[in-house]
Design a protein around this motif. Structure first.
Motif, PDB file in Angstrom:
ATOM      1  N   GLU A 289       0.839  -1.205   0.000  1.00 48.73           N
ATOM      2  CA  GLU A 289       0.000   0.000   0.000  1.00 48.73           C
ATOM      3  C   GLU A 289       0.874   1.255   0.000  1.00 48.73           C
ATOM      4  OE1 GLU A 289      -3.295   0.167  -0.419  1.00 48.73           O
ATOM      5  OE2 GLU A 289      -3.183  -2.000  -0.649  1.00 48.73           O
TER       6      GLU A 289
ATOM      7  N   THR B 254       0.823   4.236  -2.859  1.00 46.16           N
ATOM      8  CA  THR B 254       0.659   5.652  -2.544  1.00 46.16           C
ATOM      9  C   THR B 254       1.832   6.456  -3.096  1.00 46.16           C
ATOM     10  OG1 THR B 254      -0.514   5.057  -0.519  1.00 46.16           O
ATOM     11  CG2 THR B 254       0.332   7.309  -0.681  1.00 46.16           C
TER      12      THR B 254
ATOM     13  N   GLU C  56      -3.667   6.218  -9.575  1.00 44.48           N
ATOM     14  CA  GLU C  56      -5.061   6.634  -9.706  1.00 44.48           C
ATOM     15  C   GLU C  56      -5.966   5.557  -9.093  1.00 44.48           C
ATOM     16  OE1 GLU C  56      -6.078   9.525 -11.103  1.00 44.48           O
ATOM     17  OE2 GLU C  56      -3.999  10.098 -11.444  1.00 44.48           O
ATOM     18  N   PRO C  57      -7.202   5.923  -8.693  1.00 43.61           N
ATOM     19  CA  PRO C  57      -8.093   4.923  -8.093  1.00 43.61           C
ATOM     20  C   PRO C  57      -8.324   3.696  -8.980  1.00 43.61           C
ATOM     21  CG  PRO C  57      -8.956   7.119  -7.745  1.00 43.61           C
ATOM     22  CD  PRO C  57      -7.763   7.255  -8.646  1.00 43.61           C
ATOM     23  N   TYR C  58      -8.487   3.896 -10.298  1.00 45.86           N
ATOM     24  CA  TYR C  58      -8.716   2.729 -11.155  1.00 45.86           C
ATOM     25  C   TYR C  58      -7.475   1.833 -11.211  1.00 45.86           C
ATOM     26  CZ  TYR C  58      -5.887   4.206 -15.176  1.00 45.86           C
ATOM     27  OH  TYR C  58      -4.843   4.538 -15.994  1.00 45.86           O
TER      28      TYR C  58
ATOM     29  N   LYS D 291      -5.320   1.420  -8.749  1.00 55.27           N
ATOM     30  CA  LYS D 291      -5.274   0.676  -7.491  1.00 55.27           C
ATOM     31  C   LYS D 291      -6.198  -0.533  -7.570  1.00 55.27           C
ATOM     32  CE  LYS D 291      -5.982   1.036  -2.527  1.00 55.27           C
ATOM     33  NZ  LYS D 291      -6.503  -0.310  -2.455  1.00 55.27           N
ATOM     34  N   LYS D 292      -7.366  -0.334  -8.138  1.00 54.99           N
ATOM     35  CA  LYS D 292      -8.315  -1.439  -8.272  1.00 54.99           C
ATOM     36  C   LYS D 292      -7.729  -2.541  -9.160  1.00 54.99           C
ATOM     37  CE  LYS D 292     -12.244  -3.472  -7.708  1.00 54.99           C
ATOM     38  NZ  LYS D 292     -12.513  -4.143  -6.446  1.00 54.99           N
TER      39      LYS D 292
END
Length: 100
Positions: A7, A11, A16-18, A20-21
């Motif tokens: 993690e 960071t 970007e959020p996508y 990370k997914k």
């Protein structure tokens, strides 16, 4: 293939959020990612690089490059077969730097 990315590193990389997914989903079996700009191979290659080559590019067999390559081999002669093979290698193995 299993993927382990801390993690903290996620960071630090300003993911970007996508992204990370996708990193989280890379541990799943049978994951298929379809890029919304599928007409450009360069956009898909960028995604592969972002994920440290843990994603493999799968091309449709009806892609334009397949037809061009096939036509080039069909038109090849003993005089230009080496150039045809060289062009093929440059298109298929993108890590090779080709000079024309």
């Amino acid at each position: 293939m299993n993927n382990f990315l801390s993690e903290e590193l996620k960071t630090e990389m300003k993911i970007e959020p996508y992204q990370k997914k996708i990193w989280d989903l890379l541990n799943e079996n049978n994951l298929l990612i379809i890029h919304p700009e599928s007409g450009s191979i360069n956009k898909r290659i960028e995604i592969i690089k972002k994920f440290k080559n843990q994603i493999y590019l799968v091309e449709a067999i009806d892609g334009e490059d397949f037809y061009k390559i096939s036509r080039n081999f069909d038109k090849s002669t003993p005089d230009n077969i080496y150039n045809t093979i060289y062009d093929f290698i440059c298109k298929v193995f993108r890590k090779i730097e080709c000079t024309y």
